[in-house]
Every structure is written in structure tokens, then in C-alpha cells.
Design a protein around this motif. Structure first.
Motif, PDB file in Angstrom:
ATOM      1  N   ARG A  59       0.830  -1.215   0.000  1.00 29.47           N
ATOM      2  CA  ARG A  59       0.000   0.000   0.000  1.00 29.47           C
ATOM      3  C   ARG A  59       0.855   1.251   0.000  1.00 29.47           C
ATOM      4  N   PHE A  60       2.157   1.082   0.258  1.00 35.30           N
ATOM      5  CA  PHE A  60       2.960   2.318   0.276  1.00 35.30           C
ATOM      6  C   PHE A  60       3.219   2.720  -1.171  1.00 35.30           C
ATOM      7  N   SER A  61       2.424   3.640  -1.675  1.00 31.61           N
ATOM      8  CA  SER A  61       2.686   4.020  -3.088  1.00 31.61           C
ATOM      9  C   SER A  61       3.832   5.021  -3.084  1.00 31.61           C
ATOM     10  N   PRO A  62       4.714   4.876  -4.065  1.00 30.15           N
ATOM     11  CA  PRO A  62       5.882   5.767  -4.072  1.00 30.15           C
ATOM     12  C   PRO A  62       5.452   7.218  -4.159  1.00 30.15           C
ATOM     13  N   GLY A  63       6.272   8.080  -3.590  1.00 24.93           N
ATOM     14  CA  GLY A  63       6.054   9.527  -3.744  1.00 24.93           C
ATOM     15  C   GLY A  63       4.926  10.047  -2.869  1.00 24.93           C
ATOM     16  N   THR A  64       4.527   9.317  -1.840  1.00 29.31           N
ATOM     17  CA  THR A  64       3.470   9.873  -0.960  1.00 29.31           C
ATOM     18  C   THR A  64       3.932   9.729   0.492  1.00 29.31           C
ATOM     19  N   ALA A 107       7.355   9.640   8.014  1.00 29.66           N
ATOM     20  CA  ALA A 107       7.903   8.734   6.986  1.00 29.66           C
ATOM     21  C   ALA A 107       7.233   9.046   5.652  1.00 29.66           C
ATOM     22  N   TRP A 108       7.975   8.808   4.593  1.00 30.88           N
ATOM     23  CA  TRP A 108       7.388   9.014   3.267  1.00 30.88           C
ATOM     24  C   TRP A 108       8.093   8.102   2.290  1.00 30.88           C
ATOM     25  N   CYS A 109       7.477   7.899   1.148  1.00 35.35           N
ATOM     26  CA  CYS A 109       8.124   7.067   0.134  1.00 35.35           C
ATOM     27  C   CYS A 109       8.696   7.984  -0.959  1.00 35.35           C
ATOM     28  N   PRO A 110       9.984   7.786  -1.273  1.00 40.65           N
ATOM     29  CA  PRO A 110      10.509   8.624  -2.375  1.00 40.65           C
ATOM     30  C   PRO A 110       9.833   8.241  -3.695  1.00 40.65           C
ATOM     31  N   GLN A 111      10.079   9.018  -4.725  1.00 35.58           N
ATOM     32  CA  GLN A 111       9.362   8.829  -5.995  1.00 35.58           C
ATOM     33  C   GLN A 111       9.651   7.464  -6.603  1.00 35.58           C
ATOM     34  N   ASP A 112      10.907   7.037  -6.471  1.00 36.40           N
ATOM     35  CA  ASP A 112      11.252   5.878  -7.292  1.00 36.40           C
ATOM     36  C   ASP A 112      10.893   4.560  -6.577  1.00 36.40           C
ATOM     37  N   ILE A 168      15.284  19.573  21.183  1.00 33.79           N
ATOM     38  CA  ILE A 168      14.833  20.220  19.929  1.00 33.79           C
ATOM     39  C   ILE A 168      13.441  19.706  19.599  1.00 33.79           C
ATOM     40  N   SER A 169      12.736  20.500  18.763  1.00 39.25           N
ATOM     41  CA  SER A 169      11.475  19.949  18.241  1.00 39.25           C
ATOM     42  C   SER A 169      11.372  20.405  16.794  1.00 39.25           C
ATOM     43  N   MET A 170      11.082  19.469  15.897  1.00 45.72           N
ATOM     44  CA  MET A 170      11.113  19.711  14.445  1.00 45.72           C
ATOM     45  C   MET A 170       9.782  20.339  14.049  1.00 45.72           C
ATOM     46  N   ASP A 171       9.812  21.486  13.398  1.00 43.12           N
ATOM     47  CA  ASP A 171       8.543  22.180  13.144  1.00 43.12           C
ATOM     48  C   ASP A 171       8.175  22.198  11.665  1.00 43.12           C
ATOM     49  N   TYR A 172       9.130  22.651  10.808  1.00 44.52           N
ATOM     50  CA  TYR A 172       8.718  22.894   9.404  1.00 44.52           C
ATOM     51  C   TYR A 172       9.573  22.062   8.473  1.00 44.52           C
ATOM     52  N   LEU A 173       8.976  21.678   7.368  1.00 42.72           N
ATOM     53  CA  LEU A 173       9.692  20.864   6.359  1.00 42.72           C
ATOM     54  C   LEU A 173       9.246  21.396   4.991  1.00 42.72           C
ATOM     55  N   HIS A 174      10.209  21.608   4.092  1.00 44.08           N
ATOM     56  CA  HIS A 174       9.779  22.167   2.801  1.00 44.08           C
ATOM     57  C   HIS A 174      10.633  21.557   1.708  1.00 44.08           C
ATOM     58  N   ALA A 175      10.021  20.987   0.755  1.00 42.88           N
ATOM     59  CA  ALA A 175      10.700  20.401  -0.423  1.00 42.88           C
ATOM     60  C   ALA A 175      11.730  19.378  -0.003  1.00 42.88           C
ATOM     61  N   TRP A 176      11.664  18.907   1.230  1.00 43.45           N
ATOM     62  CA  TRP A 176      12.667  17.934   1.704  1.00 43.45           C
ATOM     63  C   TRP A 176      12.354  16.564   1.140  1.00 43.45           C
ATOM     64  N   ARG A 177      11.051  16.357   1.017  1.00 48.18           N
ATOM     65  CA  ARG A 177      10.652  14.994   0.598  1.00 48.18           C
ATOM     66  C   ARG A 177      10.219  15.055  -0.866  1.00 48.18           C
ATOM     67  N   ASP A 178      10.774  14.227  -1.683  1.00 51.90           N
ATOM     68  CA  ASP A 178      10.448  14.322  -3.129  1.00 51.90           C
ATOM     69  C   ASP A 178       9.154  13.545  -3.402  1.00 51.90           C
ATOM     70  N   PHE A 179       8.047  14.317  -3.460  1.00 50.38           N
ATOM     71  CA  PHE A 179       6.731  13.691  -3.706  1.00 50.38           C
ATOM     72  C   PHE A 179       6.422  13.713  -5.176  1.00 50.38           C
ATOM     73  N   LYS A 180       5.464  12.922  -5.560  1.00 47.35           N
ATOM     74  CA  LYS A 180       4.960  12.944  -6.942  1.00 47.35           C
ATOM     75  C   LYS A 180       4.107  14.208  -7.099  1.00 47.35           C
ATOM     76  N   PRO A 181       4.028  14.748  -8.364  1.00 47.69           N
ATOM     77  CA  PRO A 181       3.300  16.037  -8.552  1.00 47.69           C
ATOM     78  C   PRO A 181       1.879  15.966  -8.011  1.00 47.69           C
ATOM     79  N   TYR A 182       1.191  14.822  -8.132  1.00 49.38           N
ATOM     80  CA  TYR A 182      -0.238  14.879  -7.728  1.00 49.38           C
ATOM     81  C   TYR A 182      -0.350  14.966  -6.210  1.00 49.38           C
TER      82      TYR A 182
END
Lengths: 228, 137, 307, 534
Positions: free
Chosen positions: A48-53, D210-215, D250-264
Motif C-alpha cells: 500500500r505504500f505508493s511511491p512519492g506519498t 515517513a514518506w516514500c521517495p518517488q522511485d 529540539i522539536s522539528m517544526d517545518y519541512l519544505h521540499a525535503w521529501r520528493d513527492f509525486k506532482p499529484y
């Protein structure tokens, strides 16, 4: 020699119930665990972990593979606690065998100690041994490839200790000579409070130790001063 | 020695009196001639299922009445008739028994004469039995 | 003075508000069979349980074999045999199991041969569980269990309740056989006066928790008499002879139950009261007990009315 | 027996403690139930919204309302635009919302659908919602019938997991297994190692996202501990230390363009235009900005600000108003309420500023815009909350010593941030509900306590065996109110009989009557008794 006779008698008295609890836990807990092992490739959600999200952190937390056996151990140990409490302390009131048991060449303290040790041994034999067996079975590679975390093993034992606390709670409510029926049941209510609190605080092993101590002291005091 | 004692717990006579009477009756009737050995206290107690003390008390009453003598160690024996002591209480106990017999007879409407004749016939029966006993010995 | 086996001083027990045992002073010498007699609910079982330390007395104390009964040491308890009321045993145990269980508590005292003989005599199957035995058989087992360790003091709480004559007789034999051994004492409570008369040396009568009689059987039977006086003219209304338990008047006669008054006194009183004639009737133990424990206004349940 | 006496002195207080504890908890449950049922049945009395709100606004009011509603957007060169979104045509979600763009002095620059906007505004760093905090990590370790849970990260390829990395909270490290069962290794603060002895703990857990990179669909973690922030990528086996503060938490507050998401994706930021940025706050009030491409680290002290970093330079945007409560006021409730009373009804003026960050960390102001807000119409008047009154009456039954506990714990206990930190904890919740029902020193409470003490006095007077016990129970009932009375009755209800000697009432438990010291009367020796010793 006298203590072992008493102990053997108490154990033989609650043998059918020990076997029942063991069978219930092993048959159902084991069965569901086996089913889980067979069907649940528990990392299906991986897809379910779709890339890029973003990945919600809660998706990364999961129950141990023994999760299906957990409730069975929990309920069968509490059930066993209730039944043993009744068998050892309530039924002699109805069959009026207390005088026959108490008039022996052995002090009351030993008689109560025999009953309580029999209860403890019953727990350790039936559920304890089964839990160790089931845990070993769950760590075998062909059942669940990923080895279990040791913390799960300790939690299994906490459930068994909870059963023991319920046993002491029932014993106390059987022995207490309170004149109101509700105050008589307070021992059992206290045991259920311990269970509820345990399930809502983090790692309350100290809680079990405290409540066991509280119940044990009252049981010994009531038993020694009570009239039968 | 066909000594047979019948105990009736519910009767108005205490058990030890019943025992004493039945033994004395047996002696009087000649079943127990003098010199015979009475059963031991424990044996009789176990047989009749009564308290050994009651049997012992019965034996002491018999001894007081002179019917039996106890030799320590070897048990109790029937005493020969000469030694029997009769005292006033026994006599009036006897007369009282006779009164009850007589009243019962009169109630049945038997004449005095018939009563005396009946009494004599019973007495002769007792006598010849004790005589036979004498010839046997 | 023989050694006192059992002694209670002003023993009192209240169950909540009701009084069960009221200031009981009892002394039972060694070597006798003591019959505990009393009406239902007179406090016999309570008294026995108090003596055995199973109940806590409200006031007073009791001593068993010289040791205070609230702190009976295991050694003392080993020398006391106790047959519970209704022969309550563990229902799931077989007779063999029960024997093995009991033997563990009397390592040297247990007489295996004696127990085996009794079981064989009662022809009880050793393997059978207690719950499958009849009342009588259970009583026999508990008698065997009580006698096997050759106890110094045997306390039986209503052993012959609801048993048939044969088993009752076996109980009496068992008691007599025990009493014959040196220095043994038996205390048993019973309702059947026949058995009590047959077996016991001393009799203890309890009435509504109060100890009314504690004497040898002979004294008890001799003390209670019934005098029947018939009068020609009027029946005197007040009776001033002492020791009168009950007195019943009919139009011509007077029936007195007397305790402890001897014959001359009765004769002399009869003459002074102008009775035509009187005679003294010896009552059997049962009637004596009923009269002795009957309340003052005792009357027959169903009165015969002259139509 | 020695043991018995000692045991008695230990067992009775424990028995009293257990009974009182259970009665108190039951009392709490009942009070809660009563309040809930009361709340069910009484409707909140709400004043109807004033009718004229819908009527035509005056010109000036319309302008102020537009300014209030519009979003203040910034262009890279610093000019401020007010984007007023007119909202969707009702019922047609597919048509994009129409909007009007005004400049600072109310000149309409453009109007039209929102996606054809001519200007390119700055996109700002997104505030991280702290979902999985330290409290949540403790909660998942709570024992439930299905045992407690674990953080486990599955790593694999084309939808099939090959590795599992499980986090061990005691050791504060990750342990990896192949799905076939063999152990792969450990992940700690120094990176991936094979043996347990070399792994270093990551530090006390505070927060992770946590996030998933594009690839690939293997999650990458941003793991914040007490003093460090790591980026852990299990697939490429590297643990990168992003930031470490020497002394303060410390406490982490803001994140910008750090994570490479898909355009949608919603949080998508165009990587060409913006540099990856991470802003975190340390307890001593300084803000640390960590940038990449090129690697840069700045720190500046500007509270409540959001940050963005384009390829050329770094901007900081701040909002402010005089409506925020002064710093130290939040702790004391009474001051806070007083301040709120003053604030109500006065208009509020707000401002927004745009700064540019030079590379020494200094901020130079580019632009600032002020506007004021009309006083909000009292649409919603808090109806007299009847449940508060009910609670006040019910809590009169709870023991007076709750007030004592409240005074001991002090007001800090009530302050909001203390509350947020411990929200999930059961015992904290229990104490909070206990103090919620404290009698607040109510008169009725004292009267009730006094009344119950009298009841106990009368009840115990004939029964008392020892003065200490008598006084103890009086004080106990006084302190525990209804719970104390119930405990007393549960434990001391012995029978009282008429003392046959002096006629007064006396407890059966004592051997001699309290007043006339007479023993329990012995039955009179009937002359008919046949008591003969042998």
C-alpha cells in the motif's frame, strides 16, 4: 510430608479445570495462530505504500504475529483464575468440608499455603508451559520467519499473572466475612480493576506485584482469624 | 453356658438394674449354678454393646447382694447359696413385687385360693429343677 | 481426680444477636464416654466447634487436652479425632485416596490393619468415590477414618443422624471398643436417647445454650422421678415441695415431676397434703429428658377435650 | 500466634485502603454518569444568530471583510498581494473556484479561475503535525489482549517485502531481518552495523515521520530524538545525521521540499525552484534552518514564523496580532480569564511581515502589511451551562481531601501544555477526573462531612472498643465523606443489644458493657440443674 499431601489433594481437586483451560487456550489459540501463519503474509500491507506519498506512522506499527493467540491466553487465564478461586474457596463452603480440612495436625497457615501454591502451580503448569511451547513454536522459522520480540514473551506471562490476581481476588471474596454481600465481592472487583488498569497503562508489572501483595495479605489475615 | 441377657434401653429400669436382675434370675432359675464363671466385663460389654462401666456396676451390685464373688485376676464366680446375705431392702423389694403380682391377679378376678394353688405349683416346678441340678452334679 | 480432658470456662457465643452458647462451664474427665444431649438448636454443634477452635468464642475460654482451643497446636490436634456433622468428606476422593490422604497426617499413629479390617468388615469398595456412597456407607468410612489413628479424644458431632439401627450399633461398638483402650475419651452428641443410655457414662444436657445437667447417667436417671397422688376431697392448689419440674392437675389426682427429691420427702409431703395414696413411678430416660428440658408451661400438643 | 497479631495490623489498613479505593472509583463513575445523563437531557440554550448578518454590508464593511478573508501572498521580490477566493459555484465542484487578486492599496489586479493565476507566489514550508510523538510510542507499547505493538518498517521490491526493520525502544536501535528469517544487522546512530555491540543508540525518541521517495515504495524515515534528527533510509542503508543540538532539546517544526513527492501529492513542491529545507526549534528559543543543495545551516531567533528557500535566497514570513495573550499568563487560570474579559469586544489589528535571510542569519525586513478586524458580533453567547451547576452539587459528595491534592499539585497541573504532554497517560487521566470532581471547598461538602461524622459518632459510641479506633474512624469519615461512611459501615456493623444490667445499648463485641462495665450476664443457676462433678 503433610504439606505435600495437602498440595497433591488441592492439585488433584482442580485438575479437570486446569486441563480445560489448557485445552481451550491451546486448541483455539494454537489453531488461530496456525491459521495466521498459513494465511497471513503479514506484510501484504507493504504494497500500500505508493511511491512519492507520505506514509502514516501508524501503518508502520503492527501487532506481533502472536496477536491471534493473545486474547485466548488472556481470557483463559482469567477464566482459570475465577474457576480455581471458586473450586478452592467457594465450594468447601457449600459442601461444608472446611471443618474436616481444618481439623488436621497442621496449622491453618500451611493449609492456606498449600491451596495457594496449588493454584500457582496450576497456572504455571497449564498456561505457563503452554505459553512457552506456543512461543517456541511461533519462533520456528517455517512458522513465522521473523523471530518474535522478547517483550511479547513477557507480556504472555503478564496475562498469566493477571489470571493469578483474579484467582486471589476470588479467594478473598470467598473468604471475606463482610456482612454485606457487595463488600464481600470487593476482592474480585479489585482484581478486575487491576486488569483494567493494566490494559490502559504502560508496562504495569509493578501494578500486578502491588495488587497481589494487597490481596495475599488480606487472604492470610481473613483465613487465620475467620471462623468456619 | 447359655446365659442370655436381653437389654431394653428404652425401658424405665436403668440398664445396670436390668443386667443385675437377669443375672440373678438366671442364678435363681439354676442356669448359673454356684461356682460358674460369669463372662468378663469387657466381653459382656462388647457383646451387649453397652458401656463396660455399666456392666462393672451391675457386677458390683450383684456382689453387694452376695450373689457373686469376684476373685481378682481370674474374674467373677457365682457364690454358693449359703453365703448369700439377705438384707431388709431386698426383702421389701420382694414383697413389693409380690404385691404387684397379687394386685394383677385380683384384677384378673382370680380367687385368693386359686392364687395360692398357682403359686405352689410354680414353686414346685422351681424346686424339682434345682433338685435335678443337684443330681447331675 | 482423673485428669480433665476438656474444660470450658464461661464459654459464650453470640451469632449476631442470637445467643448460641451461654456461659457454659463444663469439665469432662479422661476415660469416659460423654453424651451430649439437647434439643435441636440448643447449641450442641456450636459448643463442639467452639471447643475445637473452629469458632471464635464471644466471651470465656475453653481448653482441650490442656491447650487453649483458640490456639490448638498441630500436635494436640493430632491426638483429637473429629467426626464432622453429617460426615462431610471430599466427595471426589475415593476411599483409598482418602485413606492415603489421612494417613499422611498421622505418620506413626495410623493403624493400617485396623482400617483395612473395618473397611473389609463394612465391605466397602476401596475404589469407589465418596459421592457414590450412601449416607450409611459414608458414615462408616468417616468412623473408620476417625478410629484408625487411635485418637486420645474422639469428638463426634451427631454421628448417628439419619442412620439405620445396624450402622448405629456399629458406631456404638466402635465407641466402646475405643473406650476400652487405656485413657481414651469420647464426646458425642446425639438425639437418640437409647444410644446415649446404652453407651455413655456421663450425660451433658444443654437447653437453649445453657448447661442444665452434667452428671453421670445413673445420677440423672435416679434424680428425676414422677409422683402420682390421688386425693379424696379437694386437690391442694399450691405445691410447696421443692424440686418440682411440672405438675398436672386432674379433678381427683395430682401428677408431679420431681428432680432430686428423695422418697421420704415425697411420702411426708403426701401425708401433710392429705393425699389418699401416692406412688412413685420410675421414668425411662427419654421421658426424663423430655420433662427435664421442657419449658415451664409444657403441655401436650393436642389436648383431649371432654365433649 | 505472633504472625497473626502482626498480620492483623498490616491487613486491616490494607483492607480499609482497598475498600475506600473501590468506593471512590465507583463514586467517580457514578458522578460521571450523572453528568453525562444531565448533559443529554438539557439542550444548550443558544441565542439565534442575529438576522441582520445576511443583510447588505456597507461599502467600508465589505472592504474590511474582503481583506479579512483574503490570503496574503508574497512575490519573490517582496510585493504583497491579497488573494480573495470567491468560492465554488454551489453544487459544481468541477468548476475551479473564482478569485480576485488585489494589491496592497485595494486595486483589483486580476480576476478569474484560481488555477490560471498570472503571478507565481512563494510556497511556504508546511508545519508538521506532530502525530506520532513520544506519548504515542509509549501507547503502542501498552499491553492489549493482542499484546503490544511494534514499529516495523518493511523493505522490499515490486510489492513483495524482503526485509523487516524492527525498532527496539529499550535499545533505541533498529534490527533488520530478512523475511526468510536471517538477521541482517542493526541500524543505530552511527549507521548500519552487523553486531549488536557496535550499534549506538539513536537517543530518546521524540517524533518521526515517513514518506516514500518517488522511485521506490520503501519508506524513508525522518527520526527526531531528544537532541538529534536522523534521516534513515533502509533501502540504501544510510543513517544521515541532519541536525544535532549540543545542550537543549529540539522539536522539528517545518519541512519544505525535503521529501520528493509525486506532482499529484498534496505536499508537492517544485524541486527546481525551492531548496530542501528543515526548520527546527530548540528549547532556548533559537530556530535552526537546515538547507540542502548547497548544504547550509543557519540559526535565528524569530518566534512563530514560517520559512521558504528558493534557489536564490531565503524568505521568512511572520504573522502577528495584539490578540495573543502575553507570555506568562497561560499558567494561571484566573489571570487568563481576566485578560479574556478585557479582550472581548475590542477590535484586533494584525500584521504580516516578510524578511529576507542573509547568510549570517540576520533578517532584513522586505515588506509589511497591517489590517484590522472588526469586533466579532456576539453571535454565540455561551448559554448558562447547567451541567457546571450539576457538577458542583454532585462533587459536594466527593471527599474534601481532593481539594488538598489539588492545592498540592498546584495550578501548573492545569496548564494546557502540561496537559498536552501527558494526555494519553491513564493515571494522569484518573487524577485529572478526580480533581475535576473536587468539591472546591463547598459549604455543602463540609456540612455533609460533619453530618456523617455525627452518624458515625452515634453508631460507634455503644460499640467502641478502643479510643484510638473510635477517633480514627471519626477522622476517616470526616476526610472521606460518603466513601468513608460506607467503608465504616461495611467494616464496623456489629450487633447492638440492650445491656441487661444497665439497660443502655451496648455493642456485643466488647466483653463488658461500655457504661456499667458489667460482664455479659450469666444465666441464673436453676436449682433444678443436676451439676455434679464425678
Amino acid at each position: 510430608m503433610r504439606f505435600s499431601a495437602l498440595l497433591r489433594k488441592e492439585l488433584r481437586e482442580c485438575l479437570p479445570w486446569i486441563l480445560l483451560a489448557a485445552v481451550v487456550f491451546f486448541a483455539f489459540g494454537g489453531f488461530f495462530l496456525r491459521a495466521a501463519a498459513y494465511f497471513g503474509d503479514r506484510y501484504w500491507r507493504y504494497s500500500r505504500f505508493s511511491p512519492g506519498t507520505t506514509v502514516s506512522p501508524y501503518d508502520l506499527t503492527c501487532y506481533p504475529t502472536l496477536q491471534t493467540a493473545g486474547p485466548w491466553l488472556f481470557f483463559s487465564s482469567i477464566g482459570l483464575g475465577l474457576i480455581l478461586g471458586v473450586r478452592h474457596f467457594w465450594i468447601p463452603h457449600f459442601t461444608r468440608t472446611w471443618p474436616f480440612l481444618l481439623h488436621r495436625s497442621v496449622s491453618r497457615k500451611t493449609i492456606l499455603a498449600a491451596k495457594l501454591t496449588a493454584g500457582m502451580i496450576a497456572f504455571v503448569i497449564s498456561l505457563g508451559a503452554l505459553w512457552v511451547g506456543l512461543f517456541w513454536y511461533a519462533t520456528r522459522p517455517e512458522v513465522f520467519p521473523i523471530p518474535q520480540a522478547p517483550r511479547v514473551f513477557i507480556e504472555g506471562w503478564i496475562f498469566i499473572m493477571l489470571g493469578l490476581v483474579t484467582y486471589l481476588g476470588t479467594a478473598l471474596s470467598a473468604l471475606s466475612t463482610a456482612n454485606w454481600y457487595t463488600t464481600k465481592i470487593f476482592g474480585l472487583i479489585f482484581a478486575t480493576f487491576t486488569t483494567i488498569t493494566l490494559l490502559s497503562t504502560v508496562w504495569a508489572i509493578g501494578l500486578i506485584a502491588v495488587s497481589t501483595a494487597i490481596l495475599l495479605v488480606q487472604i492470610f489475615d481473613t483465613f487465620l482469624r475467620r471462623e468456619f | 453356658m447359655p446365659l442370655w441377657i436381653q437389654i431394653l434401653p428404652g425401658s424405665d429400669e436403668p440398664i445396670y438394674i436390668q443386667v443385675t436382675e437377669q443375672i440373678s434370675k438366671a442364678i435363681a432359675r439354676g442356669e448359673l449354678s454356684s461356682g460358674d464363671k460369669l463372662p468378663a466385663v469387657r466381653k459382656l460389654a462388647l457383646e451387649l454393646v453397652i458401656n463396660p462401666n455399666t456392666v462393672a456396676r451391675a457386677y458390683s451390685r450383684l456382689e453387694k447382694a452376695g450373689l457373686v464373688t469376684t476373685k481378682t485376676g481370674s474374674g467373677t464366680f457365682v457364690a454358693d447359696p449359703k453365703l448369700r446375705k439377705t438384707d431388709a431392702t431386698d426383702i421389701n423389694m420382694l414383697t413389693e413385687r409380690m404385691d404387684t403380682l397379687i394386685t394383677r391377679g385380683l384384677n384378673l378376678g382370680i380367687e385368693a385360693q386359686d392364687l395360692i394353688r398357682l403359686f405352689e405349683s410354680r414353686l414346685t416346678k422351681f424346686n424339682n429343677k434345682s433338685n435335678e441340678r443337684k443330681e447331675e452334679k | 481426680m482423673t485428669e480433665i480432658v476438656l474444660e470450658t470456662k464461661a464459654l459464650t457465643k453470640y451469632y449476631g444477636g442470637t445467643l448460641a452458647v451461654d456461659h457454659m462451664d463444663l469439665e469432662i474427665p479422661r476415660g469416659c464416654i460423654c453424651g451430649f444431649v439437647g434439643r435441636n438448636g440448643a447449641g450442641k454443634t456450636t459448643a463442639i466447634k467452639l471447643m475445637l477452635g473452629l469458632l471464635n468464642p464471644t466471651a470465656g475460654s475453653s481448653k482441650l487436652l490442656g491447650c487453649d482451643s483458640s490456639a490448638l497446636t498441630p500436635a494436640i490436634r493430632q491426638r483429637i479425632g473429629y467426626v464432622t456433622e453429617g460426615h462431610r468428606l471430599f466427595r471426589w476422593m475415593s476411599i483409598g485416596g482418602l485413606e492415603k490422604f489421612q494417613r499422611a497426617f498421622f505418620p506413626k499413629q495410623w493403624d493400617d490393619k485396623f482400617f483395612a479390617d473395618m473397611i473389609e468388615y463394612f465391605n466397602l469398595p476401596k475404589k469407589k468415590k465418596i459421592k457414590h456412597l450412601s449416607n450409611g456407607q459414608r458414615a462408616q468410612v468417616s468412623l473408620a477414618l476417625a478410629l484408625a489413628p487411635n485418637p486420645e479424644l474422639l469428638i463426634m458431632d451427631d454421628p448417628t443422624l439419619g442412620l439405620d439401627a445396624a450402622i448405629r450399633r456399629q458406631f456404638l461398638e466402635g465407641m466402646i471398643e475405643l473406650i476400652m483402650r487405656q485413657g481414651r475419651t469420647v464426646l458425642f452428641s446425639s438425639h437418640i436417647l437409647g444410644d446415649v443410655e446404652r453407651v455413655s457414662d456421663r450425660i451433658v444436657v444443654i437447653d437453649k445454650g445453657v448447661l442444665r445437667a452434667n452428671c453421670s447417667l445413673e445420677q440423672f436417671q435416679k434424680a428425676i422421678k414422677k409422683a402420682i397422688l390421688s386425693f379424696t376431697d379437694s386437690v391442694p392448689d399450691q405445691v410447696d415441695i421443692d424440686g418440682v419440674l411440672h405438675c398436672r392437675r386432674s379433678e381427683k389426682g395430682l401428677e408431679l415431676t420431681l428432680v432430686g427429691t428423695d422418697d421420704e420427702e415425697i411420702a411426708e409431703w403426701a401425708k401433710s397434703a392429705g393425699a389418699e395414696n401416692y406412688h412413685i413411678v420410675q421414668m425411662n430416660l427419654e421421658d426424663q429428658f423430655i420433662e427435664f428440658t421442657a419449658p415451664a408451661n409444657y403441655r401436650r400438643l393436642f389436648q383431649w377435650e371432654e365433649k | 500466634m505472633k504472625l497473626k497479631i502482626e498480620l492483623k495490623h498490616i491487613a486491616t489498613p490494607i483492607k480499609i485502603f482497598m475498600i475506600v479505593l473501590i468506593i471512590l472509583i465507583v463514586l467517580l463513575i457514578l458522578q460521571g454518569i450523572i453528568i453525562q445523563t444531565e448533559r443529554l437531557f438539557t439542550r444548550k440554550k443558544q441565542l439565534p444568530a442575529p438576522a441582520e448578518a445576511k443583510a447588505e454590508l456597507a461599502e467600508e464593511e465589505k472592504r474590511v471583510d474582503r481583506i479579512r478573508r483574503s490570503a496574503k501572498e508574497f512575490l519573490p521580490d517582496g510585493t504583497i498581494h491579497l488573494v480573495h477566493n470567491l468560492g465554488h459555484t454551489p453544487g459544481r465542484a468541477d468548476i475551479p473556484a473564482k478569485e480576485q487578486i488585489y494589491d496592497v492599496n485595494d486595486k483589483l489586479l486580476w480576476e478569474g479561475p484560481s488555477d490560471k493565476r498570472p503571478f507565481e507566489y512563494l510556497s511556504w514550508a508546511e508545519q508538521l503535525r506532530r502525530k506520532f510523538t513520544q506519548q504515542r510510542m509509549k501507547e503502542i507499547q501498552m499491553i492489549t489482549p493482542g499484546f503490544s505493538r511494534f514499529v516495523e518498517i518493511p523493505i522490499g521490491s515490486d510489492g513483495k517485502a524482503e526485509q523487516i526493520w524492527r525498532y527496539y525502544p529499550w535499545g533505541q536501535y533498529f534490527k533488520g531481518y530478512k523475511t526468510s528469517g536471517e538477521k541482517i544487522g542493526y541500524a543505530g546512530s552511527t549507521g548500519f552495523t552487523d553486531s549488536k555491540s557496535q550499534v549506538k543508540p539513536l537517543g530518546k525518541f521524540r517524533f518521526f515521520t515517513a514518506w516514500c521517495p518517488q522511485d521506490s515504495s520503501n519508506p524513508v524515515l525522518l527520526w527526531q530524538t531528544q537532541r538529534r534528527i536522523y534521516q534513515i533510509d533502509f533501502e540504501r542503508r544510510n543513517v544521515e545525521l541532519i541536525f544535532e543540538s549540543a545542550d537543549s532539546d529540539i522539536s522539528m517544526d517545518y519541512l519544505h521540499a525535503w521529501r520528493d513527492f509525486k506532482p499529484y501529492a498534496k505536499e508537492y513542491v517544485d524541486p527546481e525552484k525551492y531548496r530542501p529545507l528543515l526548520l527546527c526549534r530548540t528549547e532556548d528559543g533559537k530556530h535552526h534552518l537546515i538547507l540542502r543543495e548547497p548544504k547550509q545551516q543557519l540559526s535565528f531567533a524569530v518566534p512563530r514564523s514560517s520559512v521558504t528557500a528558493t534557489k536564490q535566497d531565503i524568505f521568512v514570513r511572520r504573522f502577528g496580532s495584539d490578540a495573543l495573550p502575553p507570555k506568562g499568563i497561560a499558567n494561571s487560570r484566573e489571570l487568563f480569564d481576566k485578560w479574556l474579559q478585557e479582550r472581548r469586544g475590542k477590535p484586533r489589528n494584525l500584521w504580516t511581515e516578510l524578511y529576507k535571510v542573509n547568510n549570517q542569519g540576520g533578517l532584513d525586513l522586505l515588506n509589511r502589511y497591517d489590517w484590522t478586524l472588526p469586533t466579532p458580533s456576539e453571535r454565540l453567547v455561551r448559554a448558562r451551562d447547567s451541567s457546571i451547576a450539576v457538577k458542583r452539587y454532585i462533587s459536594q459528595l466527593s471527599p474534601p481531601f481532593y481539594d488538598l491534592i489539588f492545592r498540592l499539585l498546584g495550578v501548573r497541573f492545569w496548564s494546557s501544555d502540561y496537559y498536552y504532554q501527558h494526555r494519553g497517560d491513564f493515571f494522569f487521566g484518573l487524577i485529572r477526573t478526580i480533581l475535576d470532581f473536587r468539591p472546591q471547598g463547598g459549604i455543602i461538602n463540609w456540612i455533609l462531612s460533619a453530618l456523617m461524622m455525627i452518624v458515625v459518632f452515634l453508631h460507634d459510641w455503644p460499640r467502641r472498643t478502643s479510643w484510638a479506633r473510635f477517633v480514627f474512624w471519626l477522622v476517616f469519615v470526616g476526610a472521606f465523606n460518603i466513601a468513608g461512611l460506607l467503608t465504616y459501615l461495611a467494616l464496623n456493623h456489629t450487633v447492638v443489644i440492650e445491656c441487661p444490667v444497665c439497660g443502655k445499648r451496648r455493642g456485643l463485641a466488647q466483653v463488658d458493657c461500655v457504661r456499667c462495665q458489667a460482664e455479659l450476664p450469666a444465666p441464673e443457676r436453676g436449682k433444678l440443674d443436676l451439676i455434679f462433678s464425678t
